[in-house]
Write an enzyme that holds these catalytic residues in place. Structure first.
Site, PDB file in Angstrom:
ATOM      1  N   LYS A 105      65.536  34.628  32.169  1.00  0.00           N
ATOM      2  CA  LYS A 105      64.290  34.367  32.894  1.00  0.00           C
ATOM      3  C   LYS A 105      63.133  34.234  31.910  1.00  0.00           C
ATOM      4  CE  LYS A 105      62.116  38.484  32.267  1.00  0.00           C
ATOM      5  NZ  LYS A 105      60.819  38.634  31.550  1.00  0.00           N
ATOM      6  N   ASP A 125      64.063  44.527  36.118  1.00  0.00           N
ATOM      7  CA  ASP A 125      64.279  43.077  36.172  1.00  0.00           C
ATOM      8  C   ASP A 125      65.570  42.687  36.884  1.00  0.00           C
ATOM      9  OD1 ASP A 125      61.924  42.377  34.903  1.00  0.00           O
ATOM     10  OD2 ASP A 125      62.828  42.192  32.915  1.00  0.00           O
ATOM     11  N   PRO A 139      69.074  35.769  23.650  1.00  0.00           N
ATOM     12  CA  PRO A 139      68.720  36.713  22.590  1.00  0.00           C
ATOM     13  C   PRO A 139      68.474  38.120  23.132  1.00  0.00           C
ATOM     14  CG  PRO A 139      67.508  34.664  22.319  1.00  0.00           C
ATOM     15  CD  PRO A 139      68.199  34.586  23.645  1.00  0.00           C
ATOM     16  N   VAL A 140      68.785  39.109  22.293  1.00  0.00           N
ATOM     17  CA  VAL A 140      68.679  40.516  22.681  1.00  0.00           C
ATOM     18  C   VAL A 140      67.266  41.028  22.422  1.00  0.00           C
ATOM     19  CG1 VAL A 140      69.602  42.831  22.234  1.00  0.00           C
ATOM     20  CG2 VAL A 140      71.126  40.837  22.165  1.00  0.00           C
ATOM     21  N   ALA A 141      66.759  41.864  23.322  1.00  0.00           N
ATOM     22  CA  ALA A 141      65.428  42.479  23.192  1.00  0.00           C
ATOM     23  C   ALA A 141      64.381  41.407  22.908  1.00  0.00           C
ATOM     24  CB  ALA A 141      65.433  43.549  22.095  1.00  0.00           C
ATOM     25  N   ALA A 142      64.378  40.376  23.756  1.00  0.00           N
ATOM     26  CA  ALA A 142      63.553  39.200  23.493  1.00  0.00           C
ATOM     27  C   ALA A 142      62.627  38.827  24.635  1.00  0.00           C
ATOM     28  CB  ALA A 142      64.462  38.010  23.166  1.00  0.00           C
ATOM     29  N   GLY A 143      62.619  39.606  25.726  1.00  0.00           N
ATOM     30  CA  GLY A 143      61.728  39.291  26.836  1.00  0.00           C
ATOM     31  C   GLY A 143      62.283  38.302  27.835  1.00  0.00           C
ATOM     32  N   GLY A 192      68.037  39.459  29.235  1.00  0.00           N
ATOM     33  CA  GLY A 192      69.461  39.240  29.003  1.00  0.00           C
ATOM     34  C   GLY A 192      70.327  40.372  29.516  1.00  0.00           C
ATOM     35  N   GLY A 193      69.944  41.616  29.213  1.00  0.00           N
ATOM     36  CA  GLY A 193      70.705  42.763  29.694  1.00  0.00           C
ATOM     37  C   GLY A 193      70.656  42.894  31.200  1.00  0.00           C
ATOM     38  N   SER A 194      69.498  42.626  31.777  1.00  0.00           N
ATOM     39  CA  SER A 194      69.358  42.687  33.233  1.00  0.00           C
ATOM     40  C   SER A 194      70.192  41.609  33.910  1.00  0.00           C
ATOM     41  CB  SER A 194      67.884  42.527  33.621  1.00  0.00           C
ATOM     42  OG  SER A 194      67.110  43.604  33.133  1.00  0.00           O
TER      43      SER A 194
END
Length: 294
Positions: A11, A136, A94-98, A101-103
């Site tokens: 997103k 998220d 990308p990880v920890a990128a806003g 991705g994890g959500s």
């Protein structure tokens, strides 16, 4: 063997405002969120009685620190499921990128296990579970274009803003969402987004209006942690973007382009400079089942 593969879509935030801090430690937010076609692939395979995770990116936790693991654990606990699942994460976001991705991965696990274990949960039920996992995750279950309020879990669907072309650049530096919110001083916020104006501009595909309302109140905080964001924004605008903005707590910056040709031309130039550069299109869903073997 039961197996299901899903696309978990990233997103962006068209606009992001923070209204204040809540008694539970979270912040009240008001955001216009948008799914894009950059996605992770999440493969679920039914196994014995445990939850396990495999991931093709180093540094991703493979235990309860992973949101996908927590999603599976929540389903198992809430519905008394004795079976287990192996979760394979093929990471493209990308990880920890806003970009959630994890959500998105957690949302895909909820949607996938609902089908695999024939729980027959409705969308509202999945979103209620999603809200337990993370702010998220409810949006990532439904995707599309939406207004998010509360701590981000109160979702109102908006007219889909599909088919718009973006170029995204993610600096190498990973950013902690908790640290960004922890550093945010709302008394220092001088510019806030016009959320109503953004929703109206999206509905009418008014690109100038969209660009004008691209405001993220977290941007100033994240730039202090990652000054490269300023350079990225300048580079994207030089390539002809209508407007650009940071997504979420960053550090990803996206630019809106008038058409596919302009976006791909900008991507070709920016990809020479930045290792994490993507061309993407806005879309109308958050999770998509691509394969089922039952």
């Amino acid at each position: 063997m039961r197996r299901i593969a899903l696309k978990a879509y990233a997103k962006i935030n068209w606009a992001l405002d923070v209204l204040g801090k809540r008694s539970d430690g979270y912040h009240d937010v008001e955001m216009v969120m948008q799914s894009i076609d950059l996605c992770d692939i999440v493969v679920l395979m039914e196994k014995d009685n445990r939850i396990s995770i495999r991931c093709d990116v180093d540094g991703i936790p493979v235990d309860e620190a992973n949101t996908a693991y927590r999603a599976a654990a929540l389903i198992k606990e809430k519905f008394g499921i004795e079976k287990g699942v192996e979760i394979e994460l093929q990471k493209n976001i990308p990880v920890a990128a806003g970009m959630a991705g994890g959500s998105a991965d957690a949302a895909a696990v909820l949607v996938g296990l609902n089908r695999m274990w024939e729980l027959n949960l409705q969308e509202k039920d999945l979103m209620a579970l999603a809200g337990i996992i993370g702010s998220d995750v409810p949006f990532c279950v439904v995707g599309g274009t939406a207004l998010a309020r509360g701590r981000g879990e109160e979702i109102t669907a908006l007219s889909p803003a599909k088919g718009m072309w973006l170029v995204l650049v993610t600096p190498e530096q990973r950013i902690s969402t908790a640290e960004v919110y922890g550093r945010l001083d709302l008394s220092q916020v001088s510019v806030r987004p016009d959320i109503a104006g953004m929703m109206d501009s999206l509905q009418h595909r008014d690109f100038k209006g969209i660009a004008r309302n691209m405001v993220n109140v977290l941007e100033g905080v994240t730039i202090e942690l990652c000054p490269q964001i300023n350079t990225v924004k300048q580079d994207i605008m030089r390539q002809g973007a209508v407007g650009c903005c940071m997504s979420g707590s960053g550090p990803t910056v996206y630019g809106l382009f008038g058409d596919e040709h302009a976006a791909r031309k900008a991507y070709a130039a920016l990809n020479q400079k930045y290792s994490q550069c993507f061309v993407a299109q806005t879309m109308g869903l958050g999770v998509q089942v691509v394969e089922e073997v039952f």
